[in-house]
Enzyme design. Structure first.
Site, short mmCIF file in Angstrom:
data_model
loop_
_atom_site.label_atom_id
_atom_site.label_comp_id
_atom_site.label_asym_id
_atom_site.label_seq_id
_atom_site.Cartn_x
_atom_site.Cartn_y
_atom_site.Cartn_z
CG HIS A 1 46.12 42.66 29.00
ND1 HIS A 1 45.66 43.55 28.04
CD2 HIS A 1 45.02 42.27 29.67
CE1 HIS A 1 44.36 43.66 28.12
NE2 HIS A 1 43.94 42.90 29.12
CE LYS B 1 52.34 44.35 25.42
NZ LYS B 1 51.10 44.45 26.20
CE1 TYR C 1 50.16 45.80 21.95
CE2 TYR C 1 48.53 47.54 21.72
CZ TYR C 1 48.84 46.21 21.91
OH TYR C 1 47.84 45.29 22.08
CG ASP D 1 40.82 43.70 30.02
OD1 ASP D 1 41.51 42.68 29.81
OD2 ASP D 1 41.01 44.76 29.41
#
Length: 189
Positions: free
Chosen positions: A62, A72, A132, A170
């Protein structure tokens, strides 16, 4: 804290110092001043996410496009993952190259992923918890990605194909060739 830059410029593996004694252990997961000193990056994290996944779950690959792109800082608080990033910065010397690392609750390593990277992970244990921090807010309209088994990227997810579990989203991600064409036409990053 030990910080090591990977061969992908701007991407760092961070190993916090762990203090152990008869009571247990203590570690400092994040200190902005130390982060800046060791990476040269002044990042303001504004969002923190957490997911729990069963063995075989792959989340990714992603990214967020344009003004909503995100850096991130990824860590595992329970279990183990194979964390994977792919450089999709158009003018990067390492464009389309990937880096992967196992992150676990026992080693407490973290991966800093700069903006302009696809990111995903495979859960290598049941009930794996991934946490995250992001430096930008999520926008569903800016979401994009590439299918995990893209033949051009050829990523080894360390899982048997029969064990892989994907969300419908996904499962329906683009192949890299289509993603790159869209990237080139729209200057996404």
């Amino acid at each position: 804290m030990k910080v090591t830059e990977t061969f992908l410029k701007g991407c760092f593996v961070i190993e916090p110092t762990i203090y152990k004694d008869e009571r247990g252990s203590f570690l400092l997961n994040y200190n902005k001043e130390e982060f800046i000193k060791n990476t040269g990056l002044n990042i303001d994290f504004v969002l923190e996410n957490e997911s729990v996944s069963q063995y075989g779950v792959i989340r990714g690959l992603h990214l967020q496009r344009g003004e909503f792109s995100q850096a991130k800082l990824v860590r595992v608080t329970k279990g183990k993952i194979l964390d994977v990033i792919v450089d999709v910065r158009p003018n990067s010397e390492t464009f389309k190259q990937s880096f992967s690392i196992e992150l676990s609750e026992f080693e407490n390593k973290q991966l800093f992923v700069p903006r302009g990277f696809l990111h995903g992970f495979a859960a290598l244990e049941d009930n794996t918890t991934v946490n995250y921090k992001c430096d930008n807010y999520y926008n569903p309209d800016a979401e994009d990605g590439v299918i995990y088994n893209d033949t051009e990227l050829n990523i080894d997810w360390k899982l048997n194909e029969d064990d892989i579990i994907l969300s419908e989203k996904d499962h329906n991600l683009k192949v890299f060739t289509v993603f790159k064409l869209f990237l080139d036409q729209n200057s996404l990053l």
